[in-house]
Design a protein around this motif. Sequence first.
Motif, PDB file in Angstrom:
ATOM      1  N   ALA A 162       9.329 -10.479   1.474  1.00 19.14           N
ATOM      2  CA  ALA A 162       9.662 -10.419   0.048  1.00 19.14           C
ATOM      3  C   ALA A 162       8.414 -10.498  -0.825  1.00 19.14           C
ATOM      4  O   ALA A 162       8.257  -9.714  -1.768  1.00 19.14           O
ATOM      5  N   VAL A 163       7.515 -11.407  -0.500  1.00 18.54           N
ATOM      6  CA  VAL A 163       6.285 -11.568  -1.286  1.00 18.54           C
ATOM      7  C   VAL A 163       5.412 -10.322  -1.198  1.00 18.54           C
ATOM      8  O   VAL A 163       4.917  -9.827  -2.221  1.00 18.54           O
ATOM      9  N   PHE A 177       4.524  -7.854  -4.264  1.00 20.11           N
ATOM     10  CA  PHE A 177       3.113  -7.649  -4.597  1.00 20.11           C
ATOM     11  C   PHE A 177       2.762  -6.168  -4.539  1.00 20.11           C
ATOM     12  O   PHE A 177       2.131  -5.622  -5.459  1.00 20.11           O
ATOM     13  N   HIS A 178       3.181  -5.509  -3.483  1.00 22.34           N
ATOM     14  CA  HIS A 178       2.888  -4.089  -3.305  1.00 22.34           C
ATOM     15  C   HIS A 178       3.526  -3.268  -4.432  1.00 22.34           C
ATOM     16  O   HIS A 178       2.895  -2.364  -4.989  1.00 22.34           O
ATOM     17  N   TYR A 179       4.753  -3.581  -4.757  1.00 18.56           N
ATOM     18  CA  TYR A 179       5.454  -2.896  -5.838  1.00 18.56           C
ATOM     19  C   TYR A 179       4.691  -3.037  -7.147  1.00 18.56           C
ATOM     20  O   TYR A 179       4.507  -2.064  -7.888  1.00 18.56           O
ATOM     21  N   ILE A 221      -5.460  -5.381   2.498  1.00 15.88           N
ATOM     22  CA  ILE A 221      -6.290  -6.498   2.982  1.00 15.88           C
ATOM     23  C   ILE A 221      -5.716  -7.829   2.481  1.00 15.88           C
ATOM     24  O   ILE A 221      -5.638  -8.807   3.243  1.00 15.88           O
ATOM     25  N   VAL A 222      -5.306  -7.878   1.222  1.00 16.87           N
ATOM     26  CA  VAL A 222      -4.700  -9.108   0.680  1.00 16.87           C
ATOM     27  C   VAL A 222      -3.418  -9.441   1.438  1.00 16.87           C
ATOM     28  O   VAL A 222      -3.176 -10.602   1.807  1.00 16.87           O
ATOM     29  N   GLU A 223      -2.593  -8.440   1.702  1.00 17.85           N
ATOM     30  CA  GLU A 223      -1.334  -8.674   2.417  1.00 17.85           C
ATOM     31  C   GLU A 223      -1.596  -9.153   3.842  1.00 17.85           C
ATOM     32  O   GLU A 223      -0.903 -10.059   4.338  1.00 17.85           O
ATOM     33  N   ILE A 224      -2.587  -8.596   4.494  1.00 14.31           N
ATOM     34  CA  ILE A 224      -2.993  -9.078   5.825  1.00 14.31           C
ATOM     35  C   ILE A 224      -3.446 -10.529   5.729  1.00 14.31           C
ATOM     36  O   ILE A 224      -3.103 -11.362   6.575  1.00 14.31           O
ATOM     37  N   LEU A 259       6.683  -4.507  11.295  1.00 11.43           N
ATOM     38  CA  LEU A 259       7.605  -3.648  10.553  1.00 11.43           C
ATOM     39  C   LEU A 259       7.215  -3.587   9.078  1.00 11.43           C
ATOM     40  O   LEU A 259       7.188  -2.513   8.472  1.00 11.43           O
ATOM     41  N   ASN A 260       6.886  -4.728   8.512  1.00  9.83           N
ATOM     42  CA  ASN A 260       6.488  -4.807   7.115  1.00  9.83           C
ATOM     43  C   ASN A 260       5.225  -3.985   6.857  1.00  9.83           C
ATOM     44  O   ASN A 260       5.167  -3.194   5.906  1.00  9.83           O
ATOM     45  N   GLY A 261       4.226  -4.146   7.698  1.00 12.46           N
ATOM     46  CA  GLY A 261       2.985  -3.386   7.534  1.00 12.46           C
ATOM     47  C   GLY A 261       3.224  -1.892   7.628  1.00 12.46           C
ATOM     48  O   GLY A 261       2.688  -1.110   6.833  1.00 12.46           O
ATOM     49  N   PHE A 262       4.045  -1.490   8.593  1.00 14.75           N
ATOM     50  CA  PHE A 262       4.367  -0.067   8.744  1.00 14.75           C
ATOM     51  C   PHE A 262       4.992   0.487   7.469  1.00 14.75           C
ATOM     52  O   PHE A 262       4.611   1.553   6.977  1.00 14.75           O
ATOM     53  N   LEU A 263       5.947  -0.243   6.915  1.00 12.14           N
ATOM     54  CA  LEU A 263       6.608   0.206   5.688  1.00 12.14           C
ATOM     55  C   LEU A 263       5.652   0.245   4.503  1.00 12.14           C
ATOM     56  O   LEU A 263       5.660   1.198   3.713  1.00 12.14           O
ATOM     57  N   LEU A 264       4.818  -0.776   4.370  1.00  9.38           N
ATOM     58  CA  LEU A 264       3.897  -0.820   3.233  1.00  9.38           C
ATOM     59  C   LEU A 264       2.811   0.251   3.336  1.00  9.38           C
ATOM     60  O   LEU A 264       2.437   0.857   2.326  1.00  9.38           O
ATOM     61  N   ILE A 265       2.314   0.496   4.526  1.00 13.49           N
ATOM     62  CA  ILE A 265       1.318   1.559   4.710  1.00 13.49           C
ATOM     63  C   ILE A 265       1.948   2.917   4.400  1.00 13.49           C
ATOM     64  O   ILE A 265       1.341   3.768   3.739  1.00 13.49           O
TER      65      ILE A 265
END
Length: 151
Positions: free
Chosen positions: A13-14, A18-20, A53-56, A117-123
Motif C-alpha cells: 500500500a505504501v 508513493f509511486h502513484y 531505489i526509495v521503494e527498495i 510481485l510488487n516490484g514487478f507491478l511498479l516497474i
Amino acid sequence: MILAVGLAFALVAVTFAFHYRVLLWLGTNTPKLNLPTHTQVLVIVVVLFLTHIVEIGIYAVTYSLSVSSFELGTFRGSPVTDAMSYLYYSGVVYTTLGLGDIQPEGHIRFITAMEALNGFLLITWSASFTFLAMGRLWTWDSSCTGLNNRQ
C-alpha cells in the motif's frame, strides 16, 4: 505470521501510494519545467529510477526490522548483516532477479514474495508511463512509426 502478512500488505500500500504520487507529480510538473522534450523524458526516467531505489530502501528497512526487532525470520546463504546487504537483497527481490545467494527463512518469506510481485507491478507501471510520455513528447521519424511503408 499475522505481523508478516500485515507488514507485506502495508508495504504494498505504501509503495503503491508513493509511486502513484510520483507519477502524478511527473505527469503534472514535467511539462512545466520548460526543458526540451527529450530532456523531459530523461528527467522522467531518472526520477522513476530514484523512486524505485526509495521503494527498495523501504523494503530493506523492513527486512532489517523484521529480523532484528520483530524476529520474523532470518537469512541463510551470504551474510545479511549491514544496510548494503539488506539493500542488495531487496533489490534482487524487487527486480525479480532472484539470484538465490541469500534465502529467507521464516515468515519473511511472505514479505519477500510480496515484494517480488510488487516490484514487478511498479516497474511495469513505470515502463508504461515512460512509454506514454515518450509517445506524447517525442516527434518520431517516419521510419520508426511505419508511416513510410504505406501503399
